[in-house]
Scaffold this motif. Structure first.
Motif, PDB file in Angstrom:
ATOM      1  N   GLY A  95       0.866  -1.177  -0.067  1.00 39.42           N
ATOM      2  CA  GLY A  95       0.008   0.091  -0.171  1.00 39.42           C
ATOM      3  C   GLY A  95       0.890   1.353   0.076  1.00 39.42           C
ATOM      4  O   GLY A  95       0.697   2.227  -0.396  1.00 39.42           O
ATOM      5  N   ILE A  96       2.008   1.306   0.738  1.00 38.07           N
ATOM      6  CA  ILE A  96       2.772   2.326   0.837  1.00 38.07           C
ATOM      7  C   ILE A  96       3.306   2.477  -0.369  1.00 38.07           C
ATOM      8  O   ILE A  96       3.431   3.710  -1.129  1.00 38.07           O
ATOM      9  N   ALA A  97       3.762   1.494  -1.129  1.00 40.54           N
ATOM     10  CA  ALA A  97       4.497   1.507  -2.672  1.00 40.54           C
ATOM     11  C   ALA A  97       3.573   2.010  -3.461  1.00 40.54           C
ATOM     12  O   ALA A  97       4.023   3.025  -4.544  1.00 40.54           O
ATOM     13  N   ALA A  98       2.191   1.502  -3.419  1.00 37.89           N
ATOM     14  CA  ALA A  98       1.267   2.009  -4.082  1.00 37.89           C
ATOM     15  C   ALA A  98       0.800   3.398  -4.210  1.00 37.89           C
ATOM     16  O   ALA A  98       0.545   3.928  -5.084  1.00 37.89           O
ATOM     17  N   SER A  99       1.004   4.094  -2.938  1.00 36.48           N
ATOM     18  CA  SER A  99       0.809   5.428  -2.915  1.00 36.48           C
ATOM     19  C   SER A  99       1.758   6.155  -3.569  1.00 36.48           C
ATOM     20  O   SER A  99       1.296   7.270  -4.123  1.00 36.48           O
ATOM     21  N   VAL A 100       3.073   5.871  -3.475  1.00 33.95           N
ATOM     22  CA  VAL A 100       4.039   6.675  -4.320  1.00 33.95           C
ATOM     23  C   VAL A 100       3.581   6.626  -5.767  1.00 33.95           C
ATOM     24  O   VAL A 100       3.576   7.440  -6.621  1.00 33.95           O
ATOM     25  N   PHE A 101       3.289   5.497  -6.516  1.00 31.29           N
ATOM     26  CA  PHE A 101       2.950   5.335  -7.825  1.00 31.29           C
ATOM     27  C   PHE A 101       1.799   5.984  -7.990  1.00 31.29           C
ATOM     28  O   PHE A 101       1.596   6.823  -9.165  1.00 31.29           O
ATOM     29  N   THR A 102       0.700   5.839  -7.150  1.00 34.78           N
ATOM     30  CA  THR A 102      -0.580   6.474  -7.680  1.00 34.78           C
ATOM     31  C   THR A 102      -0.652   7.897  -7.372  1.00 34.78           C
ATOM     32  O   THR A 102      -1.185   8.728  -8.241  1.00 34.78           O
ATOM     33  N   LEU A 103      -0.077   8.476  -6.371  1.00 34.99           N
ATOM     34  CA  LEU A 103       0.010  10.073  -6.405  1.00 34.99           C
ATOM     35  C   LEU A 103       0.915  10.719  -7.370  1.00 34.99           C
ATOM     36  O   LEU A 103       0.507  11.593  -7.954  1.00 34.99           O
ATOM     37  N   GLY A 104       2.011  10.012  -7.792  1.00 38.41           N
ATOM     38  CA  GLY A 104       2.679  10.479  -8.709  1.00 38.41           C
ATOM     39  C   GLY A 104       1.875  10.432 -10.062  1.00 38.41           C
ATOM     40  O   GLY A 104       1.962  11.609 -11.013  1.00 38.41           O
ATOM     41  N   ALA A 105       1.174   9.516 -10.453  1.00 37.70           N
ATOM     42  CA  ALA A 105       0.346   9.366 -11.549  1.00 37.70           C
ATOM     43  C   ALA A 105      -0.803  10.221 -11.376  1.00 37.70           C
ATOM     44  O   ALA A 105      -1.027  10.876 -12.537  1.00 37.70           O
ATOM     45  N   LEU A 106      -1.154  10.530 -10.555  1.00 41.90           N
ATOM     46  CA  LEU A 106      -2.174  11.414 -10.261  1.00 41.90           C
ATOM     47  C   LEU A 106      -1.890  13.050 -10.818  1.00 41.90           C
ATOM     48  O   LEU A 106      -2.450  13.869 -11.416  1.00 41.90           O
ATOM     49  N   VAL A 107      -0.591  13.347 -10.298  1.00 45.36           N
ATOM     50  CA  VAL A 107       0.020  14.646 -10.411  1.00 45.36           C
ATOM     51  C   VAL A 107       0.368  14.535 -12.004  1.00 45.36           C
ATOM     52  O   VAL A 107       0.052  15.499 -12.807  1.00 45.36           O
ATOM     53  N   ARG A 181       3.845  18.182 -13.821  1.00 44.29           N
ATOM     54  CA  ARG A 181       3.299  16.761 -14.325  1.00 44.29           C
ATOM     55  C   ARG A 181       4.510  15.888 -14.728  1.00 44.29           C
ATOM     56  O   ARG A 181       4.558  14.452 -14.409  1.00 44.29           O
ATOM     57  N   SER A 182       5.516  16.467 -15.169  1.00 39.47           N
ATOM     58  CA  SER A 182       6.875  15.602 -15.497  1.00 39.47           C
ATOM     59  C   SER A 182       7.479  14.873 -14.133  1.00 39.47           C
ATOM     60  O   SER A 182       7.867  13.702 -13.913  1.00 39.47           O
ATOM     61  N   LEU A 183       7.360  15.842 -13.131  1.00 36.93           N
ATOM     62  CA  LEU A 183       7.935  15.323 -11.774  1.00 36.93           C
ATOM     63  C   LEU A 183       7.083  14.076 -11.282  1.00 36.93           C
ATOM     64  O   LEU A 183       7.444  13.242 -10.916  1.00 36.93           O
ATOM     65  N   GLY A 184       5.714  14.333 -11.649  1.00 36.54           N
ATOM     66  CA  GLY A 184       4.732  13.370 -10.999  1.00 36.54           C
ATOM     67  C   GLY A 184       4.916  12.111 -11.734  1.00 36.54           C
ATOM     68  O   GLY A 184       5.077  11.045 -11.146  1.00 36.54           O
ATOM     69  N   ALA A 185       5.509  12.109 -13.139  1.00 35.01           N
ATOM     70  CA  ALA A 185       5.686  10.920 -13.887  1.00 35.01           C
ATOM     71  C   ALA A 185       6.881  10.367 -13.185  1.00 35.01           C
ATOM     72  O   ALA A 185       6.983   9.041 -13.069  1.00 35.01           O
ATOM     73  N   GLY A 186       7.889  11.060 -13.078  1.00 39.53           N
ATOM     74  CA  GLY A 186       9.100  10.653 -12.534  1.00 39.53           C
ATOM     75  C   GLY A 186       8.905   9.978 -11.061  1.00 39.53           C
ATOM     76  O   GLY A 186       9.519   8.755 -10.910  1.00 39.53           O
ATOM     77  N   VAL A 187       8.223  10.593 -10.178  1.00 40.68           N
ATOM     78  CA  VAL A 187       7.666   9.817  -8.998  1.00 40.68           C
ATOM     79  C   VAL A 187       6.852   8.683  -9.160  1.00 40.68           C
ATOM     80  O   VAL A 187       7.155   7.647  -8.465  1.00 40.68           O
ATOM     81  N   ALA A 188       6.101   8.591 -10.238  1.00 43.68           N
ATOM     82  CA  ALA A 188       5.095   7.343 -10.448  1.00 43.68           C
ATOM     83  C   ALA A 188       6.131   6.183 -11.050  1.00 43.68           C
ATOM     84  O   ALA A 188       5.988   5.083 -10.526  1.00 43.68           O
ATOM     85  N   LEU A 189       7.283   6.432 -11.624  1.00 40.31           N
ATOM     86  CA  LEU A 189       8.299   5.449 -12.109  1.00 40.31           C
ATOM     87  C   LEU A 189       8.796   4.861 -10.818  1.00 40.31           C
ATOM     88  O   LEU A 189       9.097   3.612 -10.935  1.00 40.31           O
ATOM     89  N   VAL A 190       9.328   5.853  -9.913  1.00 41.84           N
ATOM     90  CA  VAL A 190      10.037   5.222  -8.542  1.00 41.84           C
ATOM     91  C   VAL A 190       8.882   4.300  -7.893  1.00 41.84           C
ATOM     92  O   VAL A 190       9.223   3.334  -7.297  1.00 41.84           O
ATOM     93  N   GLY A 191       7.726   4.695  -7.867  1.00 42.53           N
ATOM     94  CA  GLY A 191       6.557   4.101  -7.214  1.00 42.53           C
ATOM     95  C   GLY A 191       6.453   2.777  -7.830  1.00 42.53           C
ATOM     96  O   GLY A 191       6.154   1.644  -7.044  1.00 42.53           O
ATOM     97  N   ALA A 192       6.629   2.486  -9.074  1.00 40.64           N
ATOM     98  CA  ALA A 192       6.356   1.200  -9.826  1.00 40.64           C
ATOM     99  C   ALA A 192       7.631   0.281  -9.327  1.00 40.64           C
ATOM    100  O   ALA A 192       7.344  -0.875  -9.136  1.00 40.64           O
TER     101      ALA A 192
END
Length: 199
Positions: A95-107, A181-192
């Motif tokens: 759930g913690i890992a998913a939060s990083v991915f999901t929040l990054g993707a939302l941004v 939005r690019s920063l969000g995409a980078g965070v989503a990649l880390v989350g993945a």
């Protein structure tokens, strides 16, 4: 400009991706206010998720700027209490890992979730983050003081995320939305990467 931003974000994402499996809790002592303040800063998952909560709230605007982070902090307190009491969620780390991915993707996708939905989503993630911290804390006054420290730092990181979101979009005007939005995409990649490590 767009291509350069994309390359920078991608490179940053891969840099964090390499260490994704060992990013969360268990760092340092879990007693005392100063340790509580420091703890969120040394777990890349918590740090990124907190900043993204703020950035997401800044994109939603209006009352979401303070209600979305507040729902995370409130739920985190509940999760920490449950962790201290020994309740086991089973999927906390995922759930913690998913939060990083999901929040990054939302941004990254500039989501237009309604206020209630956004609050409920971040509250669910807050429960996971809080539970992970709670399982580490001793059942003592020192544990409570530690909790106060990490709650305060969490709120501070939310505020930083809101400020980053507002400053990027306002100061850089024309390209601000693209940068955020690019920063969000980078965070989503880390989350993945974190999700892969948590499976």
């Amino acid at each position: 400009m767009h291509a350069l931003t994309g390359r920078i974000v991608l490179a940053a994402g891969f840099m964090f991706f390499a260490n994704a499996a060992s990013a969360h809790v268990g760092f340092g002592p879990t007693v005392g206010f100063s340790n509580g303040l420091a703890h969120p800063l040394f777990g890349i998952d918590h740090l990124l998720a907190m900043v993204m909560v703020g950035a997401f709230a800044s994109q939603l605007g209006g009352r979401a700027i303070y209600l979305v982070p507040a729902s995370f902090v409130g739920s985190m307190m509940i999760g920490a209490a449950l962790g201290v009491l020994g309740f086991n969620f089973g999927l906390t780390e995922f759930g913690i890992a998913a939060s990083v991915f999901t929040l990054g993707a939302l941004v990254a996708f500039r989501s237009h979730l309604g206020l209630v939905s956004a609050m409920a989503l971040v509250a669910a993630f807050g429960l996971c983050h809080g539970h992970a911290h709670g399982t580490e804390m001793p059942e003592s006054v020192n544990g409570l003081v530690y909790a106060a420290g990490f709650m305060l730092m969490t709120a501070t990181l939310h505020a930083a995320g809101v400020s980053i979101g507002l400053l990027i979009t306002r100061i850089t005007s024309r390209y601000g939305d693209v940068v955020l939005r690019s920063l969000g995409a980078g965070v989503a990649l880390v989350g993945a990467g974190l999700m892969a490590g948590a499976m």
